[in-house]
Design an enzyme around this catalytic site. Structure first.
Site, mmCIF file in Angstrom:
data_model
loop_
_atom_site.group_PDB
_atom_site.id
_atom_site.type_symbol
_atom_site.label_atom_id
_atom_site.label_comp_id
_atom_site.label_asym_id
_atom_site.label_seq_id
_atom_site.Cartn_x
_atom_site.Cartn_y
_atom_site.Cartn_z
ATOM 1 N N HIS A 9 53.904 36.575 28.413
ATOM 2 C CA HIS A 9 53.836 35.799 29.651
ATOM 3 C C HIS A 9 54.517 36.522 30.803
ATOM 4 C CE1 HIS A 9 55.169 32.017 31.967
ATOM 5 N NE2 HIS A 9 53.861 32.122 32.131
ATOM 6 N N ARG A 10 53.749 36.826 31.849
ATOM 7 C CA ARG A 10 54.238 37.629 32.990
ATOM 8 C C ARG A 10 54.813 38.951 32.453
ATOM 9 N NH1 ARG A 10 57.456 32.660 36.109
ATOM 10 N NH2 ARG A 10 55.956 31.040 35.483
ATOM 11 N N GLU A 36 49.853 38.734 30.087
ATOM 12 C CA GLU A 36 49.389 37.818 31.134
ATOM 13 C C GLU A 36 50.122 38.155 32.419
ATOM 14 O OE1 GLU A 36 49.738 33.829 33.389
ATOM 15 O OE2 GLU A 36 51.318 35.147 32.671
ATOM 16 N N ASP A 38 49.919 37.371 36.996
ATOM 17 C CA ASP A 38 49.410 36.482 38.057
ATOM 18 C C ASP A 38 49.036 37.339 39.258
ATOM 19 O OD1 ASP A 38 50.369 33.806 36.814
ATOM 20 O OD2 ASP A 38 52.159 35.076 36.792
ATOM 21 N N HIS A 50 54.006 35.883 40.826
ATOM 22 C CA HIS A 50 53.811 34.506 40.386
ATOM 23 C C HIS A 50 53.950 33.450 41.485
ATOM 24 C CE1 HIS A 50 54.926 30.563 38.734
ATOM 25 N NE2 HIS A 50 54.015 30.847 37.821
ATOM 26 N N GLU A 102 45.669 35.903 35.697
ATOM 27 C CA GLU A 102 45.630 34.535 36.229
ATOM 28 C C GLU A 102 45.466 34.592 37.735
ATOM 29 O OE1 GLU A 102 48.878 31.729 35.451
ATOM 30 O OE2 GLU A 102 48.051 30.487 37.068
ATOM 31 N N LYS A 104 46.034 33.263 41.004
ATOM 32 C CA LYS A 104 46.921 32.297 41.674
ATOM 33 C C LYS A 104 46.482 32.072 43.117
ATOM 34 C CE LYS A 104 50.620 31.201 39.066
ATOM 35 N NZ LYS A 104 50.408 30.030 38.215
ATOM 36 N N ASP A 222 57.402 34.131 26.654
ATOM 37 C CA ASP A 222 58.266 35.094 27.356
ATOM 38 C C ASP A 222 58.919 36.060 26.367
ATOM 39 O OD1 ASP A 222 57.806 33.815 29.818
ATOM 40 O OD2 ASP A 222 59.476 32.423 29.516
HETATM 41 O O1 G3P Z 1 48.798 31.362 31.975
HETATM 42 C C1 G3P Z 1 49.782 30.549 31.407
HETATM 43 C C2 G3P Z 1 50.895 30.279 32.377
HETATM 44 O O2 G3P Z 1 51.236 31.493 32.986
HETATM 45 C C3 G3P Z 1 50.509 29.297 33.434
HETATM 46 O O3 G3P Z 1 51.606 28.863 34.192
HETATM 47 O O4 G3P Z 1 53.131 28.855 36.110
HETATM 48 O O5 G3P Z 1 53.531 30.460 34.290
HETATM 49 O O6 G3P Z 1 51.624 30.790 35.845
HETATM 50 P P1 G3P Z 1 52.497 29.785 35.146
HETATM 51 CA CA CA Z 2 50.702 32.693 34.901
#
Ligand code: G3P
Ligand code: CA
Length: 233
Positions: A9-10, A36, A38, A50, A102, A104, A222
């Protein structure tokens, strides 16, 4: 038992400044199958970030989309890292793992499709190495209109009344629900519609066990080592 896919994540936000090249590299080193990130569009370039605003993760100020790309590139995104461009992340990953982008910001669908065209024609690889997700389902619909071969994942925060129906209608590959709201009905409904289920964000053993019991197909974390076991003896 089927393999549970690990989405960093990120990058690996639990270990390194989120959405930076170091974070991405850390996720790969910790055994993530996918990373992943953003994206927003600024001055015609996709930047990896993000928040809508700069303060939490950089030494800059204001709304990201209102700044110039030149200004954004002067900022410290943590531990001396710059805010990366999407194309820098693509080149850095170099096909080692899948990339979940993702969307955004506004107008990111068409720009992302064009960026992937350029990358894939220059470096080879295939469209299945990418998964485009968004809470903005209109952008996801546009992705499928522009590049039907590109996989999309529908981000969901709450529990929709019609479960995964809209994801099927959008021609999506997967749903990405919040692990807070995910229940068996949504997983069953998604699987019956041929959709994968990838909940976010799973950062502890207890939540991971709950997600496994629900028979999800992968999770965002994470801490990629939580799923991969890398470095955990
Ligand atoms: O893609 C899953 C998650 O990243 C979505 O929420 O706020 O972390 O971008 P957020
Ligand atoms: Ca995300």
């Amino acid at each position: 038992m089927k393999k549970l896919l690990c989405f960093g994540h990120r990058g690996a936000a639990g270990h390194a400044p989120e959405n930076t090249l170091t974070s991405v590299e850390t996720a790969i080193a910790l055994g993530a199958d996918w990373i992943e990130i953003d994206v927003y569009l600024v001055d015609g370039e996709l930047v990896v970030f993000h928040d809508a605003r700069l303060e939490r993760t950089t030494n800059g100020q204001g709304y990201l989309e209102k700044q110039s790309l030149d200004y954004l590139r002067t900022l410290d995104a943590g531990e001396g890292e710059r805010i990366p461009l999407l194309r820098e992340v693509l080149e850095h990953v170099d096909h080692r793992v899948g990339i979940n982008i993702e969307l955004k910001g506004a107008h990111t669908a068409a720009a992302t499709a064009r960026q992937l065209d350029l990358y894939l024609s220059a470096s080879g690889g295939n469209w299945e190495q990418f998964l485009i997700s968004s809470f903005n389902h209109h952008e996801l619909r546009l992705v499928k209109q522009l590049r039907p071969q590109l996989r999309t994942g529908v981000l969901i925060y709450c529990l929709p009344l019609d479960y995964a129906r809209m994801a099927e209608a959008l021609g999506a590959y997967s749903i990405h629900p919040s692990c807070e709201f995910l229940n068996r009905s949504l997983v069953i409904d998604a699987h019956q519609r041929g959709l994968k289920v990838f909940p976010y964000t799973v950062n502890d053993e207890e939540t991971l066990a709950q997600m496994k019991a629900l028979e999800v197909d992968g999770v965002f974390t994470d801490y990629p080592e939580l799923i991969s076991g890398v470095g955990r003896g």
